[in-house]
Every structure is written in structure tokens, then in C-alpha cells.
Design a protein around this motif. Structure first.
Motif, PDB file in Angstrom:
ATOM      1  N   ASP A 213       0.873  -1.158   0.000  1.00  0.00           N
ATOM      2  CA  ASP A 213       0.000   0.000   0.000  1.00  0.00           C
ATOM      3  C   ASP A 213       0.921   1.221   0.000  1.00  0.00           C
ATOM      4  O   ASP A 213       2.113   1.106   0.291  1.00  0.00           O
ATOM      5  CB  ASP A 213      -0.888  -0.016   1.245  1.00  0.00           C
TER       6      ASP A 213
ATOM      7  N   THR B 199       1.777   3.897   4.561  1.00  0.00           N
ATOM      8  CA  THR B 199       2.651   2.716   4.546  1.00  0.00           C
ATOM      9  C   THR B 199       4.052   3.111   4.113  1.00  0.00           C
ATOM     10  O   THR B 199       5.015   2.891   4.838  1.00  0.00           O
ATOM     11  CB  THR B 199       2.086   1.617   3.612  1.00  0.00           C
TER      12      THR B 199
ATOM     13  N   GLY C 132      -2.023   0.423  -4.167  1.00  0.00           N
ATOM     14  CA  GLY C 132      -2.497   1.590  -3.433  1.00  0.00           C
ATOM     15  C   GLY C 132      -2.319   2.831  -4.276  1.00  0.00           C
ATOM     16  O   GLY C 132      -2.333   2.769  -5.505  1.00  0.00           O
TER      17      GLY C 132
ATOM     18  N   GLY D 180       0.550  -3.208   4.505  1.00  0.00           N
ATOM     19  CA  GLY D 180      -0.299  -2.030   4.543  1.00  0.00           C
ATOM     20  C   GLY D 180      -0.879  -1.785   5.914  1.00  0.00           C
ATOM     21  O   GLY D 180      -0.279  -2.128   6.933  1.00  0.00           O
ATOM     22  N   ASN D 181      -2.081  -1.211   5.895  1.00  0.00           N
ATOM     23  CA  ASN D 181      -2.709  -0.727   7.112  1.00  0.00           C
ATOM     24  C   ASN D 181      -3.782  -1.673   7.641  1.00  0.00           C
ATOM     25  O   ASN D 181      -4.385  -2.424   6.887  1.00  0.00           O
ATOM     26  CB  ASN D 181      -3.378   0.623   6.839  1.00  0.00           C
TER      27      ASN D 181
ATOM     28  N   GLU E  42      -6.109  -2.826   4.025  1.00  0.00           N
ATOM     29  CA  GLU E  42      -5.291  -3.803   3.288  1.00  0.00           C
ATOM     30  C   GLU E  42      -5.352  -5.176   3.950  1.00  0.00           C
ATOM     31  O   GLU E  42      -5.278  -6.193   3.273  1.00  0.00           O
ATOM     32  CB  GLU E  42      -3.843  -3.336   3.179  1.00  0.00           C
TER      33      GLU E  42
ATOM     34  N   GLU F  47       2.362  -2.410   8.117  1.00  0.00           N
ATOM     35  CA  GLU F  47       3.458  -1.586   7.622  1.00  0.00           C
ATOM     36  C   GLU F  47       4.544  -1.359   8.662  1.00  0.00           C
ATOM     37  O   GLU F  47       5.739  -1.395   8.353  1.00  0.00           O
ATOM     38  CB  GLU F  47       2.928  -0.251   7.070  1.00  0.00           C
TER      39      GLU F  47
END
Length: 176
Positions: free
Chosen positions: A66, A70, A97, A143-144, A154, A168
């Protein structure tokens, strides 16, 4: 240092034959041949990737990152340098992303990332497309976690499509 070589094979099925493309990094050759049906039974479009180091075979992973919250270029903890260290190890690295931020701010971004997306589709659909058409030993999304470390989900997209998810901040702390 041991020799490193890679051989990639792409097969495209036609009506009564298969066209095979084989690229070999050791001698730089590209071989193209046509096989009649029945000679080999492989899935259309299958790509086989192998990296040999001496007697060991290295596994290939696909990493999808992402961008917002991130990567460091968009407020996250993951440096572009650390992401760039993955591709020379024989892995496929890409963006899932806000890729426009990366291509506008990272010089030579195309040497780091093999794919950018998603374009006109959801993140989980993009991950599904990658996993369907690119064979690998492991699929990892960084990612998040929605509401914890960013606004996007994500973790949900990765879990939906059978990808391994790593937050991340864990990547930034060297979890791979």
C-alpha cells in the motif's frame, strides 16, 4: 560468490499448439518454440520462475505495498530503500495503493516496482488477479489495519484473497 541464474518460461496455448518462450539469464538467450498439443500439459499462460544459487533454489515471493500511511513518501514508516532491496533478491515487488504518489515522487521508481495498481478495480480484486496469473511461493501484502494504522483496509483485502498480511510498521521493523 556463487553464480546466480534465472530461467523464465511462458506458455501460450493456441487451438492446436502451444507457443513456448524461454529466457535464460545465464547465457542471455530467448528461445521461442511451438509444441503440438499433447506434447506437454501445462496451464495456459503458466510462468515458471527459478533462481539457482549453487545447489539451493531460492523461493520467489510477490510483495504488494500500500502507499498511503505505509510508504515514507506518503506518511508511512517503510522506506523506499528497504522496498528496493527485495527485487534484487529475485522477488516481484509492486504497489497496491496510491501508486500515483510513488511514480511522481520516486526517481527511477520503475526499477523498484514491477507492477502498479489497482487501476479501476478494488484492492482485493487486484490481489486476486496477481495471484491468479503470477505463480509464486508466497504472496504478501503490506499495509494498514483499518482504524488502527490507517484509513484503508489492506488487511481485509489480503485476507479475502489468501495473501499473507503484514502491518506496515512490522515491515519497517524487518518482518518479512
Amino acid at each position: 560468490m556463487p553464480d546466480i541464474s534465472e530461467q523464465n518460461e511462458i506458455r501460450i496455448r493456441g487451438r492446436d499448439h502451444t507457443i513456448v518462450f524461454i529466457a535464460d539469464s545465464q547465457d542471455g538467450r530467448l528461445v521461442i518454440r511451438q509444441e503440438p498439443d499433447g506434447k506437454k500439459s501445462k496451464v495456459p499462460g503458466t510462468v515458471a520462475a527459478r533462481t539457482d544459487i549453487g545447489n539451493r533454489t531460492r523461493t520467489m515471493k510477490i510483495y504488494a505495498f500500500d502507499v498511503d500511511d505505509t510508504l515514507e513518501v506518503s506518511g508511512g514508516p517503510v522506506s523506499i530503500v528497504s522496498v528496493g532491496s527485495l527485487k534484487p533478491q529475485g522477488h516481484i515487488v509492486g504497489l497496491n495503493g496510491n501508486w500515483a504518489v510513488v511514480v511522481q515522487t520516486v526517481p527511477l521508481w520503475h526499477r523498484i516496482f514491477s507492477f502498479v495498481g489497482p487501476m479501476e478495480m478494488s484492492k482485493d480484486t487486484f490481489l486476486n488477479q496477481l495471484k491468479t496469473y503470477i505463480p509464486a511461493d508466497d504472496y504478501i501484502m503490506f499495509g494498514n489495519i483499518k482504524g488502527v494504522s490507517g484509513a484503508s483496509d489492506e488487511e481485509g483485502a489480503a485476507n479475502f484473497d489468501g495473501w499473507r498480511f503484514i502491518k506496515e510498521s512490522d515491515f519497517a521493523a524487518v518482518a518479512r
